[in-house]
Enzyme design. Structure first.
Site, PDB file in Angstrom:
ATOM      1  N   HIS A 147      41.864  32.957  47.226  1.00 47.25           N
ATOM      2  CA  HIS A 147      43.291  32.698  47.399  1.00 47.25           C
ATOM      3  C   HIS A 147      43.550  31.422  48.179  1.00 47.25           C
ATOM      4  O   HIS A 147      44.553  30.742  47.957  1.00 47.25           O
ATOM      5  CB  HIS A 147      43.981  33.914  47.998  1.00 47.25           C
ATOM      6  CG  HIS A 147      44.105  34.999  46.974  1.00 47.25           C
ATOM      7  ND1 HIS A 147      43.445  36.193  47.073  1.00 47.25           N
ATOM      8  CD2 HIS A 147      44.756  35.021  45.799  1.00 47.25           C
ATOM      9  CE1 HIS A 147      43.701  36.915  45.993  1.00 47.25           C
ATOM     10  NE2 HIS A 147      44.499  36.223  45.212  1.00 47.25           N
TER      11      HIS A 147
ATOM     12  N   ARG B 113      53.500  33.381  41.633  1.00 47.76           N
ATOM     13  CA  ARG B 113      52.935  34.360  42.591  1.00 47.76           C
ATOM     14  C   ARG B 113      53.908  34.488  43.756  1.00 47.76           C
ATOM     15  O   ARG B 113      53.996  33.597  44.589  1.00 47.76           O
ATOM     16  CB  ARG B 113      51.585  33.869  43.108  1.00 47.76           C
ATOM     17  CG  ARG B 113      50.480  33.825  42.072  1.00 47.76           C
ATOM     18  CD  ARG B 113      49.191  33.346  42.725  1.00 47.76           C
ATOM     19  NE  ARG B 113      48.020  33.586  41.902  1.00 47.76           N
ATOM     20  CZ  ARG B 113      47.464  32.680  41.110  1.00 47.76           C
ATOM     21  NH1 ARG B 113      47.972  31.467  41.016  1.00 47.76           N
ATOM     22  NH2 ARG B 113      46.382  32.983  40.406  1.00 47.76           N
TER      23      ARG B 113
ATOM     24  N   ARG C 232      55.865  37.275  39.173  1.00 46.54           N
ATOM     25  CA  ARG C 232      54.986  38.417  39.368  1.00 46.54           C
ATOM     26  C   ARG C 232      55.361  39.079  40.685  1.00 46.54           C
ATOM     27  O   ARG C 232      55.496  38.402  41.705  1.00 46.54           O
ATOM     28  CB  ARG C 232      53.528  37.978  39.433  1.00 46.54           C
ATOM     29  CG  ARG C 232      52.628  39.196  39.606  1.00 46.54           C
ATOM     30  CD  ARG C 232      51.196  38.839  39.681  1.00 46.54           C
ATOM     31  NE  ARG C 232      50.880  38.139  40.916  1.00 46.54           N
ATOM     32  CZ  ARG C 232      49.678  37.668  41.185  1.00 46.54           C
ATOM     33  NH1 ARG C 232      48.723  37.788  40.277  1.00 46.54           N
ATOM     34  NH2 ARG C 232      49.439  37.068  42.314  1.00 46.54           N
TER      35      ARG C 232
ATOM     36  N   GLU D  37      44.152  43.101  34.394  1.00 43.03           N
ATOM     37  CA  GLU D  37      43.134  42.505  35.268  1.00 43.03           C
ATOM     38  C   GLU D  37      42.150  43.537  35.805  1.00 43.03           C
ATOM     39  O   GLU D  37      41.368  43.237  36.695  1.00 43.03           O
ATOM     40  CB  GLU D  37      43.764  41.673  36.387  1.00 43.03           C
ATOM     41  CG  GLU D  37      44.918  42.290  37.120  1.00 43.03           C
ATOM     42  CD  GLU D  37      45.556  41.299  38.114  1.00 43.03           C
ATOM     43  OE1 GLU D  37      45.041  40.196  38.332  1.00 43.03           O
ATOM     44  OE2 GLU D  37      46.582  41.689  38.682  1.00 43.03           O
TER      45      GLU D  37
ATOM     46  N   ASN E 211      41.091  35.989  36.827  1.00 47.47           N
ATOM     47  CA  ASN E 211      40.307  35.951  38.073  1.00 47.47           C
ATOM     48  C   ASN E 211      39.821  37.351  38.428  1.00 47.47           C
ATOM     49  O   ASN E 211      38.656  37.576  38.695  1.00 47.47           O
ATOM     50  CB  ASN E 211      41.152  35.429  39.238  1.00 47.47           C
ATOM     51  CG  ASN E 211      41.730  34.074  38.953  1.00 47.47           C
ATOM     52  OD1 ASN E 211      41.116  33.274  38.265  1.00 47.47           O
ATOM     53  ND2 ASN E 211      42.925  33.822  39.457  1.00 47.47           N
ATOM     54  N   ASP E 212      40.769  38.291  38.433  1.00 45.23           N
ATOM     55  CA  ASP E 212      40.378  39.656  38.776  1.00 45.23           C
ATOM     56  C   ASP E 212      39.619  40.314  37.636  1.00 45.23           C
ATOM     57  O   ASP E 212      38.652  41.034  37.864  1.00 45.23           O
ATOM     58  CB  ASP E 212      41.616  40.485  39.150  1.00 45.23           C
ATOM     59  CG  ASP E 212      42.019  40.251  40.596  1.00 45.23           C
ATOM     60  OD1 ASP E 212      41.133  40.359  41.458  1.00 45.23           O
ATOM     61  OD2 ASP E 212      43.188  39.919  40.857  1.00 45.23           O
TER      62      ASP E 212
ATOM     63  N   ARG F 157      34.997  37.577  43.432  1.00 46.43           N
ATOM     64  CA  ARG F 157      35.568  36.278  43.071  1.00 46.43           C
ATOM     65  C   ARG F 157      35.501  35.281  44.230  1.00 46.43           C
ATOM     66  O   ARG F 157      35.663  34.091  44.027  1.00 46.43           O
ATOM     67  CB  ARG F 157      37.023  36.438  42.580  1.00 46.43           C
ATOM     68  CG  ARG F 157      37.947  36.988  43.632  1.00 46.43           C
ATOM     69  CD  ARG F 157      39.301  37.364  43.052  1.00 46.43           C
ATOM     70  NE  ARG F 157      40.269  36.288  43.122  1.00 46.43           N
ATOM     71  CZ  ARG F 157      41.524  36.381  42.697  1.00 46.43           C
ATOM     72  NH1 ARG F 157      41.950  37.501  42.139  1.00 46.43           N
ATOM     73  NH2 ARG F 157      42.349  35.375  42.807  1.00 46.43           N
TER      74      ARG F 157
ATOM     75  N   CYS G 218      46.242  33.918  32.422  1.00 40.95           N
ATOM     76  CA  CYS G 218      46.729  33.335  33.685  1.00 40.95           C
ATOM     77  C   CYS G 218      45.651  32.972  34.703  1.00 40.95           C
ATOM     78  O   CYS G 218      45.971  32.433  35.744  1.00 40.95           O
ATOM     79  CB  CYS G 218      47.656  34.320  34.390  1.00 40.95           C
ATOM     80  SG  CYS G 218      49.225  34.458  33.613  1.00 40.95           S
TER      81      CYS G 218
HETATM   82  C1  PEP Z   1      44.237  36.745  38.341  1.00 40.64           C
HETATM   83  O1  PEP Z   1      43.698  37.694  38.893  1.00 40.64           O
HETATM   84  O2  PEP Z   1      43.691  36.082  37.450  1.00 40.64           O
HETATM   85  C2  PEP Z   1      45.584  36.316  38.723  1.00 40.64           C
HETATM   86  C3  PEP Z   1      46.243  35.467  37.974  1.00 40.64           C
HETATM   87  O3  PEP Z   1      46.089  36.805  39.880  1.00 40.64           O
HETATM   88  P1  PEP Z   1      45.587  36.415  41.362  1.00 40.64           P
HETATM   89  O4  PEP Z   1      44.644  35.261  41.209  1.00 40.64           O
HETATM   90  O5  PEP Z   1      46.780  36.065  42.143  1.00 40.64           O
HETATM   91  O6  PEP Z   1      44.911  37.655  41.818  1.00 40.64           O
HETATM   92 MG    MG Z   2      44.861  39.005  40.121  1.00 43.47          MG
END
Ligand code: PEP
Ligand code: MG
Length: 763
Positions: free
Chosen positions: A377, A484, A520, A619, A642-643, A653, A690
């Site tokens: 993050h 976000r 979101r 996710e 990502n998740d 991650r 995303c």
């Molecule tokens: C993801 O998990 O890919 C996502 C877009 O959300 P975040 O990165 O904020 O967890």
């Molecule tokens: Mg995510």
């Protein structure tokens, strides 16, 4: 069984610690009477040799040429001093310097790295113990102890040698004991330019002065001139430390478990044994700072041997307390609160997204975060702020000093510490090129995002703060595919009120100028908790109480946000996306809360959106598996790559090692995404990818091959991605991927090669 053994060990350690105080005293006395720099060094070597009962004690120092020169010895031929030199990595001494680790062997001549130097007369020696002299992350030399008989040095002896080596390194850097030529050599070595190859995470070149998130201790004297004065300073420092820990405890309103931890921490701050050991070191002639470091080095040596996780944790506390105490003594506490230099490259071991946002954006030019990855993050926030970030450069923490000039390259991952004028010049050119390229991409922003075989691809942008919206125009993105919202929740001192949230959302919509924005709902929890939230610590927060799970359980948090989103979107289409869906039922629960907010607004005669479109983030593998049931309940879908990759590969991650090992450009993961794209198409629901992975256009091209037709990615990646996708054939990529499972992993090289052969415009 365990107790007596650890008690024995503790006793032995205490004996060793007491012994060290005597050694320090004899080192201090020896140094005080000697006349020349060489005499002082020899007296020191003699004191060490006598204390540890070794037949040989030698000190090697590193020259600017990186050779290791014998500077002083007791036991080897005196004529060899300043004559015997070993290359970097040569012989056991060279290995110790290079690896920065102690080397212990009972029979040195049998060691594969043994280098024979006849002039030293070391033929009959067998046992060898070498420890590096480390300062500012560099080996400055090696302390060697040798014995005639073949024997193994005990852990206590190694610990004592390490403690002495810490002091010697400090002495070498402070110039207290060496002649001016040597001090200049060491100084030049410590300050020469360094180039590190780390991992580029947020692209861009940045130049500025080093600033530490946690500043290291400044240089200081090692031996004291006035013992009583130093003991007085030490006592004052300890009292100030105790007061600050008390204040911290009084301030924090924590739940039970962390409070216990802090109480244990306080006990250490008041621990009589710790204080006495430091006072004994100061009594033996060390400055207050060196006394703290001395005891800290002994603790670290012990920490390395302790397996019990609870005790190790307590030893970490003690290490942390030592660092705080050093800051009190050097006055660095005040410096820590000082402002960033005008153009700063911030260096941190770890940094949270909220911590990053606390820094002055106007001064922050670049970031080096040792423990971060592309999907952390902190990286997402840095990307939103447009601050280049390089990850994994652990050694930058030791090699750079506050105020050093630094250049980072967020594309290549290069970190240049104290760069030469030529290097600065070449980076200036790179910076210029960078802005030229950006201008070229901006000129292409209105070109259709269509592949060579006519497949239309929609490009949206990720955002998280109002500032991001300024990129919408320049990139030609179709809208914001992922906003976000949680950043507003984690930076403030308290939960943002519905009114404040509404104002931010309305501002974002106004800045988007009619282009759609997908909001979101707050994906809080994990590393994205506000300081005020009192979230219970979890062993695996990424899989814990976060996202929609927390939102459903805490309507007090969630409903004001829904209210704000509906109010800000009055008269237009609202796009509301839910994060971390695991089961289809969760969407029903979230929908029910929206319904209640609609009724609430209607009762009060408040205007509502003309249409409300609900989306689900896919996710978790559980949600992916039930995508058909989820698709039936929503208006649009979004893949949180990502998740999803984190849970698909069972690979954190945020952990660099696992991220390096599992490239999402992998046939299995791509076919998994392909199935999701097929399911979404079958259900007639738009699907957006995303994740940050699409910040890499090569991965983006593979995702097109997997059937993804809509992306939301960081603003910086949109230009290069548009150019690349316009130069490829979607069908061709899909066909190539069909055969990819037969290839040996990782397939990135072959895929990039394939793209190059079909004339793709690679970044
Ligand atoms: C993801 O998990 O890919 C996502 C877009 O959300 P975040 O990165 O904020 O967890
Ligand atoms: Mg995510």
């Amino acid at each position: 069984m365990k107790r007596p053994q650890s008690a024995r060990r503790a006793k032995a350690a205490a004996k060793a610690a007491g012994g060290i105080a005597t050694l320090l005293k004899s080192m201090h006395d020896a140094v005080a009477v000697a006349a020349t720099a060489q005499d002082r060094l020899d007296a020191l070597t003699e004191a060490i040799a006598k204390h540890v009962a070794s037949d040989v004690c030698s000190i090697y120092l590193r020259l600017a040429s990186d050779e290791l020169e014998l500077y002083s010895t007791v036991g080897l031929n005196r004529e060899a001093v300043h004559k015997t030199k070993l290359k970097w990595g040569e012989g056991l001494v060279g290995v110790v310097a290079e690896t920065q680790r102690p080397l212990v062997t009972a029979d040195a001549p049998l060691h594969p790295n043994f280098a024979y130097r006849p002039e030293t007369g070391e033929d009959p020696l067998h046992s060898f113990l070498g420890v590096p002299l480390i300062r500012s992350g560099k080996s400055l030399g090696v302390l060697v102890l040798q014995n005639l008989v073949s024997r193994r040095y005990t852990d206590e002896e190694v610990g004592a040698a390490q403690a002495v080596a810490t002091l010697l390194a400090e002495i070498a850097a402070s110039g207290e004991l060496f002649d001016p030529r040597t001090t200049a050599e060491v100084g030049a070595m410590l300050h020469r330019p360094e180039r590190l190859r780390a991992v580029g995470v947020v692209p861009g070149v940045a130049r500025g002065r080093a600033a530490f998130h946690e500043p290291p201790t400044p240089k200081h004297r090692v031996f004291s001139a006035d013992v009583d004065a130093e003991i007085g300073r030490l006592d004052l420092g300890i009292a100030a430390l105790q007061a600050s820990v008390d204040a911290m405890l009084a301030r924090e309103t924590l739940e039970d478990a962390p409070r216990e931890v802090l109480e244990a921490y306080r006990l250490f701050a008041y621990d009589g044994g710790w204080k006495e050991r430091m006072r004994a070191a100061a009594k033996s002639g060390l400055t207050a700072e060196s006394a703290v470091e001395q005891v800290q080095a002994e603790n670290r040596a012990r920490m390395a041997q302790i397996k019990d996780p609870y005790i190790r944790e307590r030893m970490h506390d003690l290490d942390d307390l030592s660092r705080r105490l050093l800051r009190h003594l050097t006055g660095a506490d005040a410096a820590a609160a000082a402002e960033l230099p005008e153009a700063a490259i911030l260096i941190a071991r770890a940094l949270g997204p909220a911590e990053l946002l606390e820094y002055d954006r106007a001064r922050l030019k670049g970031l080096i975060v040792a423990e971060a990855t592309a999907t952390s993050h902190v990286a997402i926030v840095a990307r939103a702020l447009g601050v280049p970030l390089v990850a994994g450069a652990d050694s930058a923490l030791g090699l750079a000093e506050e105020g050093d000039e630094i250049i980072i390259d967020g594309d290549s991952g290069d970190v240049l510490i104290r760069p030469t004028a030529e290097v600065i010049e070449s980076y200036r050119e790179k910076e210029a090129l960078q802005s030229e390229q950006q201008a070229a991409f901006a000129a292409e922003r209105d070109l259709p995002s269509v592949t060579k075989d006519g497949v239309a691809i929609e490009l949206f942008m990720n955002a998280g703060i109002p500032l991001d919206l300024s990129h919408l125009e320049r990139t030609g993105a179709a809208g914001v595919g992922l906003f976000r919202t949680e950043l507003q929740f984690i930076i403030g001192a308290q939960l943002p009120r519905a009114g404040a949230q509404e104002r931010v959302y309305a501002q974002i919509l106004a800045l988007a100028g009619g282009k759609p924005v997908v909001f979101r709902t707050a994906d809080l929890g994990a590393d994205k908790a506000g300081a005020y939230m009192k979230v219970k610590p979890e062993a695996n927060p990424a899989m814990g109480w976060r996202g929609l799970r927390m939102a459903i359980d805490r309507p007090g948090l969630f409903r004001p946000q829904l209210r704000a989103l509906l109010a800000a979107s009055a008269g237009r289409t609202a796009h509301i996306l839910f994060p971390m869906i695991t089961l289809p039922d969760e969407i029903d629960a979230a929908r029910a809360l929206i319904e209640r907010e609609i009724e609430f607004a209607q009762r009060r005669g408040k205007p509502l959106p003309s249409e409300i479109r609900i989306g689900a983030m896919i996710e978790t593998p559980a949600a992916a598996w039930r995508i058909d049931d989820i698709a039936a309940r929503v208006d649009f879908l979004s893949i949180g790559g990502n998740d999803l990759a984190q849970f698909y590969f069972a690979a954190d991650r945020d952990a660099e090692m696992t991220q390096r090992r599992f490239d999402p450009l992998e046939p299995g993961f791509l076919s998994f995404i392909a199935r999701l794209a097929e399911a979404a198409a079958r259900a007639g629901k738009p699907l957006t990818f995303c994740g940050e992975q699409a910040a890499d256009p090569v991965m983006g091209a593979a995702l097109i091959g997997a059937g993804v037709r809509r992306f939301s990615s960081p603003a910086t990646s949109i230009g290069p991605f548009r150019r690349l996708l316009r130069s490829i054939d979607a069908r061709g990529v899909a066909d190539w991927l069909q055969g990819a499972s037969q290839l040996k992993a990782p397939i990135r090289r072959e895929f990039t090669h394939y793209l190059a052969t079909v004339g793709a415009q690679l970044p």
